[in-house]
Design a protein around this motif. Structure first.
Motif, PDB file in Angstrom:
ATOM      1  N   TYR A  49      -2.064   5.865  -6.175  1.00  0.00           N
ATOM      2  CA  TYR A  49      -3.015   6.322  -7.184  1.00  0.00           C
ATOM      3  C   TYR A  49      -3.464   7.740  -6.877  1.00  0.00           C
ATOM      4  CZ  TYR A  49      -3.436   1.556  -8.829  1.00  0.00           C
ATOM      5  OH  TYR A  49      -3.155   0.321  -9.351  1.00  0.00           O
ATOM      6  N   ILE A  66     -10.740   2.794  -7.523  1.00  0.00           N
ATOM      7  CA  ILE A  66      -9.329   2.401  -7.540  1.00  0.00           C
ATOM      8  C   ILE A  66      -9.165   0.889  -7.446  1.00  0.00           C
ATOM      9  CG2 ILE A  66      -7.178   2.502  -6.207  1.00  0.00           C
ATOM     10  CD1 ILE A  66      -7.982   5.426  -5.517  1.00  0.00           C
ATOM     11  N   ARG A  67      -9.976   0.232  -6.620  1.00  0.00           N
ATOM     12  CA  ARG A  67      -9.793  -1.198  -6.341  1.00  0.00           C
ATOM     13  C   ARG A  67      -9.728  -2.068  -7.609  1.00  0.00           C
ATOM     14  NH1 ARG A  67      -9.943  -3.191  -1.572  1.00  0.00           N
ATOM     15  NH2 ARG A  67     -11.339  -1.631  -0.710  1.00  0.00           N
ATOM     16  N   VAL A  89      -7.025  -0.431   0.232  1.00  0.00           N
ATOM     17  CA  VAL A  89      -6.903   0.904  -0.370  1.00  0.00           C
ATOM     18  C   VAL A  89      -7.152   1.923   0.719  1.00  0.00           C
ATOM     19  CG1 VAL A  89      -7.773   2.488  -2.130  1.00  0.00           C
ATOM     20  CG2 VAL A  89      -7.749   0.029  -2.588  1.00  0.00           C
ATOM     21  N   TYR A 114      -4.123   8.042  -3.054  1.00  0.00           N
ATOM     22  CA  TYR A 114      -4.446   6.834  -2.303  1.00  0.00           C
ATOM     23  C   TYR A 114      -3.316   5.826  -2.477  1.00  0.00           C
ATOM     24  CZ  TYR A 114      -9.355   8.224  -1.793  1.00  0.00           C
ATOM     25  OH  TYR A 114     -10.507   8.867  -1.455  1.00  0.00           O
ATOM     26  N   TYR A 115      -3.171   4.930  -1.513  1.00  0.00           N
ATOM     27  CA  TYR A 115      -2.268   3.793  -1.650  1.00  0.00           C
ATOM     28  C   TYR A 115      -3.096   2.534  -1.755  1.00  0.00           C
ATOM     29  CZ  TYR A 115       2.054   6.306  -0.881  1.00  0.00           C
ATOM     30  OH  TYR A 115       3.110   7.147  -1.037  1.00  0.00           O
ATOM     31  N   ALA A 116      -2.700   1.645  -2.662  1.00  0.00           N
ATOM     32  CA  ALA A 116      -3.314   0.326  -2.793  1.00  0.00           C
ATOM     33  C   ALA A 116      -2.197  -0.691  -2.555  1.00  0.00           C
ATOM     34  CB  ALA A 116      -3.907   0.140  -4.172  1.00  0.00           C
ATOM     35  N   ALA A 150      -6.470  -1.330  -9.391  1.00  0.00           N
ATOM     36  CA  ALA A 150      -5.351  -1.872  -8.610  1.00  0.00           C
ATOM     37  C   ALA A 150      -5.257  -3.389  -8.782  1.00  0.00           C
ATOM     38  CB  ALA A 150      -5.499  -1.506  -7.143  1.00  0.00           C
ATOM     39  N   ILE A 181     -12.380   4.794  -3.571  1.00  0.00           N
ATOM     40  CA  ILE A 181     -11.862   3.468  -3.239  1.00  0.00           C
ATOM     41  C   ILE A 181     -12.458   2.413  -4.164  1.00  0.00           C
ATOM     42  CG2 ILE A 181     -11.838   1.679  -1.454  1.00  0.00           C
ATOM     43  CD1 ILE A 181     -11.390   3.909   0.595  1.00  0.00           C
TER      44      ILE A 181
END
Length: 150
Positions: free
Chosen positions: A74, A31-32, A48, A63-65, A35, A28
């Motif tokens: 992602y 990714i953040r 996320v 993952y979804y953001a 994103a 997370i």
């Protein structure tokens, strides 16, 4: 073994141990920031979540953001220490609206999207509705209609 080869071997083993044992902050946290760039959105406004409910933030996978009216999917790989690198993302909202606009014969701006479950989305517009599954494999993602347009 030749001394120079021993040195190269030691460096290779040390580098491998460093990489495999490196501690990271998890998927997370990796990714953040990506994103935030992709969604043109402040990191604090981005939610996320792993596709699988209850997954750890160190788990590799999809993952979804979501934030600022955008939704991206992602995929990220992580080592055992939580070091996650190179998240690969796809603009899911754009993917679904492009396909649904064609299938429903409707302008993109007239469509609304609702998440039904992890990778399934409902689309309404122009007096019609349909559901779509997002399927991702190596080479990209597709939005596949899961129902007949109604």
């Amino acid at each position: 073994m030749v001394p120079a080869m021993k040195q190269v071997l030691r460096i290779g083993i040390f580098s491998s141990m460093l990489f495999l044992g490196a501690c990271g902050s998890g998927a997370i946290a990796t990714i953040r920031p990506q994103a935030a760039k992709d969604l043109s959105c402040d990191e604090g406004q981005i939610q996320v979540r792993h596709v699988r409910p209850g997954a750890s933030e160190n788990d590799a996978g999809p993952y979804y953001a979501e934030g600022c009216g955008k939704l991206w999917r992602y995929v990220v790989g992580c080592n055992i220490g939580g070091l996650c690198m190179n998240p690969q993302g796809t603009d899911v909202r754009d993917l679904i609206t492009r396909q649904a606009a064609f299938d429903l014969t409707c302008e993109r701006q007239d469509l609304t999207i609702a998440e039904l479950n992890a990778d399934t989305f409902g689309v309404n517009g122009c007096g019609k509705k349909a559901s779509y599954i997002v399927v991702c494999r190596a080479g990209g993602c597709k939005a596949i209609q899961n129902t007949q347009s109604q």
